[in-house]
Design a protein around this motif. Sequence first.
Motif: not given
Length: 435
Positions: A179, A184-185, A187-188, A191, A203-204, A207, A210-211, A399
Amino acid sequence: MPGEVSIDHEFISPQNNKFVLHDSKGFEPGEKDNLKIVRDFINYRRAKPDLKDQLHAVWLCFEIPRANGRLLETGVEQFLTSKREGELGDIPIVAVFTKYDTLLDRVERTLDKSSIKGLSQAAIQDIIKKNAEDKLQEVCVAPLEKFAKSAVPHVTVSTNGNHEGTLARLIQTTEELVRNHVGTDASVMTSVAQRVDPRLKIRASIEVGKRKYWKALASSVPFKNRSMWDCLHVLHTDIVNVWNFQDPHGYLCSPEFRTLMTNMVNELDVGPPTDPNKTLSFGLTIVGTIATIVSALSGPAAPIVVPIAASVVIASWVYELYEQTRPALQRFMKYIIDLTLVLQTLVLVAGNQELSRKAIKLAAKSYHESPMNGEVHNRIQEYDRQLTLRQRANRDSLDQIIELLQPYNTSAEEMSDLRGKLPVVDLSSDEPWDS
């Protein structure tokens, strides 16, 4: 076998195609060409334009040396020098000290028996672990840090015995480095690929959500002319993909499981109103599901009954176009949270086994009947009750889903402890959805 491996070969498990491993020949004495092969491979992959073709991390593996053994061979020292001098770029490297279980065994055999006389087994295990950590510092960490001249992340692992927590620390360390250094991409995807730590799955999920959805839910524009059922269908599929279960039959995306989840969400609409004076318990975790799992397994081997009959509300959701309304926002929030927590419970129930309908039904039933489910309902209703219409229209208001999920995150270490409290049950013998 030594000498037969090519670093360009992709090892992909048939049970998990999200994780791709490249194995080098290592840096054995006399293998002068291997260092160049590894350097060239890292730099070649680093220059690839697409993330899927890039190298995301390197695990530099060492077997914990025995007495008078040497940790760093010449080739390893040269490799670390290349990293220290910037020749390998920002590629994350984790030093992995393997066969931790054998180190513990050696330490236990050399214990002074008189020093542990009269101690409890737990106290003896603590001494063994402390002595093992001291030995690890001496023979592994100190030589590594002395040569590397900078902090090199290191993890001690074992795949034997009750050491699942060591694998979780390796995954957590790797994900954090990816990450910070790759993005981030990547690290996702780290995960998503791993099947050890539920917290990284959540967490993934956050992420991805949210996107793609969460901030857009307060506005009906991205969902224009789409039915509620269509929106939930896509959302459901994406969340299931993040959890990356071994599900060759596609049970988690079946109409029956989608119906089960929808029925669970519908209880939010028909349940009792929230008491505004009630103090909500924010500390409840997945521990609350243990009692319901044990209860479901304690009786005779009867089929697990769950509500999957199509209800009237599902029929209406199929034709109801999504609009920005309180019920719609509540449904989406409840679906996201319920599905996430049912899948986390499924990790507890099934682990890395191939999924059966019985395992999925047990996870859903256990979550549904646990105190956690009722608390999630209450917290969503309480949250919605306190919002003004203007706040609901704020794209950042959803959120709050993150805050609602946080108290229920379960670490890999906690998951391992919880799994030890469950009775042994054969989940491979399947059963129909509607039994």
